[in-house]
Design an enzyme around this catalytic site. Structure first.
Site, PDB file in Angstrom:
ATOM      1  N   GLY A  12     -17.725  49.477  26.504  1.00 42.21           N
ATOM      2  CA  GLY A  12     -18.347  50.735  26.089  1.00 42.21           C
ATOM      3  C   GLY A  12     -18.337  50.869  24.577  1.00 42.21           C
ATOM      4  CG  ASP A  13     -16.960  53.595  22.860  1.00 40.02           C
ATOM      5  OD1 ASP A  13     -17.611  54.602  23.147  1.00 40.02           O
ATOM      6  OD2 ASP A  13     -15.771  53.426  23.202  1.00 40.02           O
ATOM      7  CE  LYS A  16     -23.479  52.132  26.666  1.00 42.11           C
ATOM      8  NZ  LYS A  16     -22.169  51.814  26.065  1.00 42.11           N
ATOM      9  CB  ALA A  39     -21.377  58.542  28.260  1.00 41.01           C
ATOM     10  N   GLY A  40     -20.400  59.069  25.359  1.00 45.69           N
ATOM     11  CA  GLY A  40     -20.724  59.720  24.091  1.00 45.69           C
ATOM     12  C   GLY A  40     -21.648  58.806  23.320  1.00 45.69           C
ATOM     13  CG  HIS A  41     -24.970  57.279  24.582  1.00 43.13           C
ATOM     14  ND1 HIS A  41     -25.869  57.189  25.601  1.00 43.13           N
ATOM     15  CD2 HIS A  41     -23.975  56.430  24.892  1.00 43.13           C
ATOM     16  CE1 HIS A  41     -25.422  56.319  26.511  1.00 43.13           C
ATOM     17  NE2 HIS A  41     -24.272  55.854  26.099  1.00 43.13           N
ATOM     18  CB  THR A 130     -13.067  60.866  29.269  1.00 43.53           C
ATOM     19  OG1 THR A 130     -13.682  61.018  30.552  1.00 43.53           O
ATOM     20  CG2 THR A 130     -13.464  59.517  28.670  1.00 43.53           C
ATOM     21  CD  GLN A 223     -19.167  55.433  31.255  1.00 41.60           C
ATOM     22  OE1 GLN A 223     -19.854  55.248  32.239  1.00 41.60           O
ATOM     23  NE2 GLN A 223     -19.150  56.576  30.619  1.00 41.60           N
ATOM     24  NE  ARG A 304     -15.258  54.362  20.135  1.00 43.37           N
ATOM     25  CZ  ARG A 304     -16.376  54.709  19.489  1.00 43.37           C
ATOM     26  NH1 ARG A 304     -16.784  54.015  18.436  1.00 43.37           N
ATOM     27  NH2 ARG A 304     -17.085  55.719  19.892  1.00 43.37           N
ATOM     28  CB  SER A 412     -27.893  47.837  14.828  1.00 50.73           C
ATOM     29  OG  SER A 412     -27.151  48.861  14.289  1.00 50.73           O
TER      30      SER A 412
END
Ligand code: IMP
Length: 425
Positions: A12-13, A16, A39-41, A130, A223, A304, A412
């Site tokens: 995850g992270d 995305k 999730a956190g986008h 979470t 994720q 993280r 990116s």
């Protein structure tokens, strides 16, 4: 069959949100297929930063219709709050955001049960969830007593919710916790249902009509592969299928309609929460990656854990998802490193593993076998084409491609929308 699936290929992270935002421009529909507001986008546009938890990142573009698929677990209060916050910032939602009538719902008792289960596991056994109620909501779904978004449209919904709260209270009490006010939650449920109603629809028929009309659909995973309930580092995983198969079961789009799978990988690796992480760096390099990469959970704010790129993980993700192209993110975070390492295999239990072991016990003692590459030691954040990257940065990405058998399609080099570019997609 213009359907693209975008999956996270690590824990995850991977960035995305940013890649989805980039691809959303050429999509008519952007569909979330699993997970919930765990999730956190994060997406940066101009000077503005948006963190999306449930709403697909495509909402930040004018055109795409955004869909929350049947595989997602939706916390109605969190969803409505996110919608209001976006509207306040001028994002047009009206008619562009739909929720599957088959999506399961999260209520405060799921969050309370998530908390209670984590506490019961103790500091050694906890999963580091979470605490958004994700596991308990998916447990209800599998146990066949969950409530779904479509149930909110029925007149007896508040009574059904009240009954669920009373059932959950018995469990909470057995775990030594206070019960919740069933009458109050049922009343709140009535209000939430009225506000949710305009969003709830049969998204499966809608998506099939879109496909029949040749519309372009982007299916977004949350994720990552190593947090997938089947393919991840079980039990240190989330409770849904974050991998490409989940895109079918979580939207109703059949496998044969999917024509490409994009895997998102960070140029290094991170993980938030508990569980094995073979290439983790607990030294100054790990701290530098965390600071330079601003590695804090978008949902919980937790720092993280950071480490080197793990080709065992990425190769496995390529295999179980059928990844056609990599989107490599955060390359710029490695700009100052003198010698970069890539794990190509693990040594554990007296054996060399080139495939991902299932056992977390093995993974906990796994010693990565590294190969080293010289760092490029110059800024990459201004690159807008493959040719703009320093030769050593290109060599690093090419080596990742060689080790995983997947070509690169996007890179990116910074948080801004314009800092992502296609290579050969
Ligand atoms: P849950 O999904 O809240 O049950 O948490 C299970 C595990 O997945 C924990 O280790 C979380 O930190 C991790 N997790 C859940 N969602 C995300 C995410 O969006 N990014 C990274 N880790 C996540």
């Amino acid at each position: 069959m213009p359907v693209t699936v975008l999956v996270g290929a690590q824990w995850g992270d991977e960035g995305k949100g940013k890649i989805i935002d980039f691809l959303a421009e050429e999509s008519d529909f952007v569909v979330r297929y699993q997970g919930g507001n765990n999730a956190g986008h994060t997406v940066k546009i101009g000077g503005e930063k948006y963190v999306l938890h449930l709403v697909p990142s495509g909402i930040l573009h004018e055109r795409p219709v955004c869909v929350i698929g049947n595989g997602v677990v939706v916390d109605p209060a969190a969803f409505l709050e996110e919608v209001s916050a976006l509207e306040l910032r001028g994002v047009r939602i009206d008619g562009r955001l739909l929720v599957s009538d088959r999506a399961h719902l999260i209520f405060p008792y799921h969050r309370a049960l998530d908390e209670a289960a984590e506490a019961a596991r103790g500091s050694d056994g906890k999963l580091g969830t979470t605490r958004r109620g994700i596991g308990p909501a998916y447990s209800d779904k599998a146990a066949r007593h969950g409530l779904r978004a479509g149930d909110m449209l029925d007149p007896d919904f508040p009574q059904r919710l009240r009954q669920k709260v009373e059932e959950a209270n018995r469990l909470l009490k057995a775990l030594g916790r206070d019960g919740l006010d069933a009458g109050l939650l049922a009343e709140q449920g009535r209000e939430l249902a009225a506000r949710m109603a305009p969003f709830i629809t049969d998204t499966i028929s809608l998506l099939h009509e879109a496909l029949a009309g040749g519309r372009r659909v982007l299916l977004e995973g949350a994720q990552g592969t190593l947090l997938d309930i089947d393919f991840g580092t079980y039990p240190y995983v989330t409770s849904s299928n974050a991998t490409a198969g989940g895109a079918c079961t979580g939207t109703g789009i059949p496998p044969a309609s999917i024509d490409r799978v994009i895997g998102v990988v960070k140029a290094y690796t991170t993980r938030v929460g508990e569980g094995p992480f073979p290439t983790e760096l607990k030294d100054s390099t790990g701290r530098m990656l965390g600071e330079t990469g601003q590695e804090f959970g978008a949902t919980t704010g937790r720092p993280r854990r950071c480490g080197w790129f793990d080709a065992v993980v990425a190769r496995y993700a390529a295999m179980v998802n059928g990844i056609d192209r990599w989107a490599v993110t955060k390359l710029d975070v490695l700009d100052s490193i003198e010698t970069i390492r890539i794990a190509t295999a693990y040594r554990c239990g007296g054996r060399t593993h080139t495939a991902m072991p299932a056992s977390v016990r093995l993974l906990e003692i796994a010693e990565p076998i590294y190969e080293e590459m010289p760092g490029w030691r110059q800024p990459t954040s201004g690159a807008r084409r493959w040719q703009d990257l320093p030769q050593r940065a290109r060599a690093y990405i090419s080596r990742i491609c060689e080790l995983t058998g997947v070509k690169v399609g996007m890179v990116s080099v910074g948080p801004a929308r314009e800092a992502s570019f296609k290579t050969d997609m």
